[in-house]
Design an enzyme around this catalytic site. Structure first.
Site, mmCIF file in Angstrom:
data_model
loop_
_atom_site.group_PDB
_atom_site.id
_atom_site.type_symbol
_atom_site.label_atom_id
_atom_site.label_comp_id
_atom_site.label_asym_id
_atom_site.label_seq_id
_atom_site.Cartn_x
_atom_site.Cartn_y
_atom_site.Cartn_z
ATOM 1 N N ASP A 168 -20.750 -13.550 -52.531
ATOM 2 C CA ASP A 168 -20.896 -14.709 -51.655
ATOM 3 C C ASP A 168 -21.743 -15.760 -52.366
ATOM 4 O OD1 ASP A 168 -21.208 -16.280 -49.134
ATOM 5 O OD2 ASP A 168 -20.439 -14.452 -48.217
ATOM 6 N N HIS A 264 -24.612 -19.159 -46.409
ATOM 7 C CA HIS A 264 -23.497 -18.305 -46.037
ATOM 8 C C HIS A 264 -23.691 -16.866 -46.507
ATOM 9 C CE1 HIS A 264 -19.236 -16.914 -46.268
ATOM 10 N NE2 HIS A 264 -19.067 -17.723 -45.243
ATOM 11 N N SER A 603 -15.702 -15.431 -41.589
ATOM 12 C CA SER A 603 -16.781 -15.025 -42.492
ATOM 13 C C SER A 603 -17.828 -14.201 -41.765
ATOM 14 C CB SER A 603 -17.470 -16.257 -43.080
ATOM 15 O OG SER A 603 -16.721 -16.825 -44.105
#
Length: 1011
Positions: A168, A264, A603
């Site tokens: 990520d 994220h 996600s």
């Protein structure tokens, strides 16, 4: 190189939620000082001048007297804080409120209350949200839930010694979610805080490492929780260098290190395996404890996605970097990988898909996000060896009402603000800053609003373009006390309960006209308040943004596989830093704050599955990857529509909503391995990776016979039989009995019972026969279940019947104006057949030049009765190897509803609309990444076709045999005569003519490229 995107929904760049580096024994307090804030200060005789605006004037935050008074207040606040040791403040207020938010011990708070300068000291209660809520929603923490069960070593099943690899954007190590110590109360603390050890050394299988880099000291920031941290950017950096300065790494967000430059990666890592009971805060208010699904798992982060200076235009990661990350993760010894990144929608041989095939062959479970292009048929990660995860809601309540001063009430809003706020209401579009465009002010862009006109008021802002939380930050900057955020586009009409800088409510498009009209009137007021009538939460409901099936690569493989919580998920995040703070972090002279944030997207759902897989891997260490996937899929719960009724459309959620407790109790699994996947690839005409074997050695199977826990078959001519094998994973001999239902079909399972010893497997067949009168070309969804009398193991069963099989597209590329071709078709009936041809239609070509971040739209008129409309970009007609995307709307100029999109990793994009309603459509070319083009721009050609209705003689001719026979092949003859030098598209419609009114049984497209 493909630039892959993070699968965040709805453009959520959520505001980080601050917490300072203080002891967990402290609480967050809002301290109000006695003096007036600048908006209401009337001055002191012989001292500071008044800052309150005179009647008819506007507050001017940039005026000298205001600046002087705010400096005076700041000095006062510092004096008050000095009395208790000058703890670091989270926020300082001086325009509409005089005070600060700060973390204090109870003794410090009591001391402040006794100060004459202090008006009040209250524990922050702005909002308390509940994946605060998702472990409880999934019943993990319930009595008897998986967290309370014990493994073979008598350890609680919380992911103990399971390693989750997260590919990520990196990690924000200051979050306590990633620390290996606890304080005296047993609460997790970050690496820089004192505490006792909560973890032993990494498992012996761990072969990975932590690496140093900008703002990341591996010796102190990695530990026995965060056991691995690496970064991969060589290809991304090379692309930036080649852009000629068009973009670089973001100067204040990004770091050449494992440190997260987006948030994220921290969010997904903490969701899957972050520590339990980590206290989070939002804007100085406690919002509850967050926890990973596998809170005792070890974490290894592989940063391969980056935030660019042009964010979001060039954000992402290259497949070259990502493949290296996968490679290292496999070598390092991770047990589970979470991959919340976009992927292929059409190719089993995509490099990343194949890398993950090899990873699963190595025994690594991979969870991947389904994508955020819903509700269209855009599901990504379509390979059967991956677990592809859709997103749905959970039971956190975040509803609110907006009451206007004329007593109109809107009770369909969402907000995490739990209090009541009243004030004057003003349209953002009516108060632009000097030189700012009204359209920018309307959307509350940064620095777009007047510095004086919003003071003390609730501001109405349109959603769109900028992050929602950035809009409330702009309202706060100019002294506003609240925000009403209204949707402005039917294509983006979902609601999100974000954590904002000021109390805010988010409302749908249907409210916009009424709110705007009222807010434009003199004396308008509004109140944001809790719902007058408590609203029952219906969950789980599929998120509109979650990409739907069927599988574009092969309709016989169900995708997505499963759904999990993916809306308004609270987890760890980064801090939005100033440049000075960023530089101090790099230098090691500044310790960033820990943060949390609420995000939505597939996600967010994917790491829920990764965490659940970690729990199962601890509980059943000898299970295969396929067994874990099977247990998760065959134990699901139902999904609902917003009205509370059952959602029967499996294209949204696959097997159903995740149920980890049920998965742990499954007695039966559908197992498979790399050999099966190789045979599957051979069966669909593809070559498996070399290590798996050759097709000559492996053999081949039909895709519907791959031993998945889902049973799916497309294009059935009357009847089809599927083969499966199940394995008893209990310690006792059991007899399992089958039941199956599929609306419109007769289902026969043979044998209907299986008696299996521990570890034994049994095979069965499932014969599907379409019932007379049942619709064809329509998918039916049902269930096949095996029961041992106590537990049901339920597989999704899906099929669609066709009356006729014909190739979807016939292609001829001979450079000649005239041509002919034959097409083989198969009929499900005996009788007569007719075929009609429409076209050939030459492509309409629109040329353009585009840069990253730009969108260029072209209109096409579709008449009534059109057979199809196709819009297509070709790599061969693009001047450089770049990434373009394509969206199609049912209105001109990119307006109306998005009806199709294509977003692969190159310029090869296509959207096709079958039987579109009449109207003006627009195809919009999007420059996702054009950095390889000359000067950062690229030339392209958009080809468009609208085929039909047929008027007059057609240049495409077709002939059919007089009769066709059930199950037999027949030949269709084609011929055409058109000018050379073009791409042409035509349409064939096949008709069953046994009745007076012919019945359509199928179609084919004809593409003639005679350039």
């Amino acid at each position: 190189m493909n630039l892959l995107r993070i699968s965040l929904a709805l453009g959520l760049a959520a505001l980080s939620l601050g917490t300072s580096a203080q002891s967990s024994a402290k609480k967050i307090y809002i301290v109000q000082l006695a003096d007036a804030p600048a908006a209401t200060f009337t001055g002191k005789p012989g001292g500071l001048a008044a800052t309150k605006p005179v009647a008819g004037a506007r507050f001017n935050a940039s005026a000298g007297n205001v600046s002087s008074y705010r400096s005076f207040l700041a000095a006062q606040q510092a004096q008050v804080l000095a009395k208790i040791g000058s703890p670091r403040t989270l926020h300082n207020y001086s325009v509409s409120f005089n005070g600060f938010a700060v973390q204090l011990t109870e003794a410090q708070a009591f001391a402040l209350k006794t100060s004459a300068q202090v008006l009040s000291v209250n524990e922050s209660r702005l909002v308390r949200a509940d994946t605060t809520r998702t472990p409880a929603f999934l019943q993990l923490s319930a009595p008897g839930g998986l967290w309370s069960q014990l493994d073979a070593l008598a350890r609680q099943v919380k992911g103990e010694d399971i390693i989750i690899g997260v590919i990520d954007t990196g990690v924000w190590p200051e979050n306590a979610s990633f620390g290996d110590k606890v304080d005296g109360g047993g609460n997790a603390v970050p690496y820089y805080q004192a505490g006792s050890s909560a973890y032993g050394p990494p498992p012996a299988k761990w072969k990975g490492k932590c690496v140093n880099g900008e703002g990341f000291n591996a010796a102190t920031m990695c530990n026995n929780k965060l056991i691995g941290a690496r970064f991969y950017g060589d290809a991304f950096f090379a692309g930036a260098d080649a852009s000629g300065g068009a973009y670089t790494l973001h100067p204040s967000l990004e770091y050449k290190s494992p440190r997260d430059g987006d948030g994220h990666g921290s969010h997904t890592a903490s969701t899957s395996g972050g520590n339990g009971n980590v206290q989070a805060t939002a804007q100085g208010a406690a919002i509850g404890a967050i926890s990973g699904i596998a809170p005792r798992a070890r974490l290894a982060v592989y940063k391969a996605l980056w935030t660019a200076s042009t964010t979001p235009a060039n954000d992402g990661g290259t497949t070259a970097d990502i493949l290296k990350a996968i490679d290292d993760a496999v070598a390092d010894g991770v047990d589970v990988i979470n991959y919340s990144v976009s992927g292929s929608k059409t190719s089993f041989l995509d490099e990343v898909e194949i890398a993950y095939l090899n990873a699963t062959a190595a025994g690594i479970f991979v969870a991947a996000s389904a994508g955020n292009s819903g509700p269209g048929n855009e599901v990504a990660h379509i390979s059967p060896w991956l677990m592809t995860v859709a997103a749905s809601t959970h039971d956190r309540q975040a509803f609110a009402d907006l009451k206007l001063g004329n007593n109109t009430v809107f009770s369909n809003g969402v907000s995490v603000f739990s209090g009541t706020l009243s004030g004057s209401l003003i349209l953002a579009s009516s108060i632009p800053a000097a030189g700012a465009a009204m359209a920018d002010a309307q959307r509350c862009f940064a620095n777009s609003l007047s510095a004086t006109a919003a003071v003390g008021k609730i501001v109405v802002c349109d959603r769109g373009v900028s992050a929602r939380v950035d809009k409330s930050a702009e309202v706060k900057r100019v002294g506003g006390i609240g925000m009403v955020l209204v949707n402005a586009n039917a294509a983006a009409d979902g609601l999100a309960a974000d954590f904002h800088s000021v109390p805010s409510i988010h409302l749908p498009l249907a409210t916009r006209a009424t709110i705007n009209a009222y807010a434009a009137t003199a004396g308008a007021t509004a109140t944001i308040m809790p719902p007058a009538t408590p609203i029952a939460v219906v969950a789980p409901v599929m998120a509109s943004f979650s990409s739907r099936g069927p599988n574009k690569a092969n309709g016989n493989i169900l995708k997505p596989d499963i759904t999990g919580p993916g809306v308004d998920i609270l987890a760890a995040f980064i801090t939005n830093q100033t440049q000075a703070e960023h530089d101090g972090t790099v230098a090691g002279s500044f310790t960033p704050r820990a943060n949390a944030s609420s995000l939505s997207g597939t996600s967010m759902s994917s790491p829920h599955i990764a965490g659940a897989a970690a729990l199962l891997r601890q509980l059943y260490p000898n299970w295969s990857v396929a067994a874990v996937k099977s247990a998760l899929m065959t134990s699901t719960n139902g999904v609902k529509l917003a009205n509370g009724t059952a959602d029967n459309d499996r294209w949204g959620y696959g097997a159903g909503h995740m149920n980890p407790n049920g998965a742990a109790a499954t007695p039966l699994v559908y197992d498979s391995g790399p050999t099966d996947h190789g045979r599957f690839l051979c069966g669909v005409g593809l070559t498996p990776p070399a290590a798996i074997g050759t097709c000559a050695a492996l053999g081949a199977i039909e895709p519907w016979n791959l031993n998945l826990a889902s049973l799916t078959v497309a294009n059935v001519l009357n009847t089809q039989t599927l083969q499966r094998k199940v394995t008893n994973v209990t310690g006792a001999t059991k007899t399992f009995t089958a039941t199956a239902t599929l609306p419109g079909w007769t289902v026969l399972v043979t044998p209907a019972t299986l008696t299996l010893a521990p570890g034994a497997s049994g095979s069965f067949s499932t014969k599907l026969t379409i019932n007379a009168g049942s619709p064809i070309n329509t998918w039916s969804f049902g269930t096949l279940s095996w029961s041992d009398g106590a537990v049901q193991v339920s597989s999704p069963l899906s099929a669609n019947a066709v009356g006729f099989l014909a190739p979807p597209e016939v292609v001829d590329v001979r450079a000649a104006g005239a041509g002919s071709k034959t097409v083989s078709v198969t009929s499900a009936y005996t009788g007569t057949l007719a075929v009609t041809a429409t076209g050939l239609v030459p492509a309409t070509r629109n040329s353009g030049n585009i840069r990253s971040g730009q969108t260029q739209c072209y209109n096409s008129v579709v008449p009534a009765g059109a057979k199809l409309a196709r819009f297509q970009l070709f790599d061969a007609e693009t001047s450089a190897a770049v990434d373009l995307d394509l969206d199609v709307f049912n209105g001109p100029g990119g307006t109306g509803t998005k009806v199709g999109s294509s977003g692969g990793g190159s310029a090869e994009e296509m959207v096709q609309l079958n039987a579109p309603p009449a109207g003006t459509y627009s195809a919009c070319v999007i420059g996702f990444n054009t950095s390889n083009g000359a000067g950062g721009a690229v030339d392209y050609v958009l080809s468009s076709w609208v085929v039909g209705p047929a008027v007059g003689a057609q240049t495409l001719r077709a002939s059919a045999p007089a009769s066709v026979y059930e199950g037999g092949a027949a030949t269709i003859g084609l011929g055409w005569r058109v000018p050379a030098g073009h791409r042409y598209l035509g349409h064939l419609q096949y008709w069953d003519t046994r009745t007076a009114v012919p019945v359509s049984v199928g179609t084919s497209l004809v593409l003639v490229d005679n350039r």
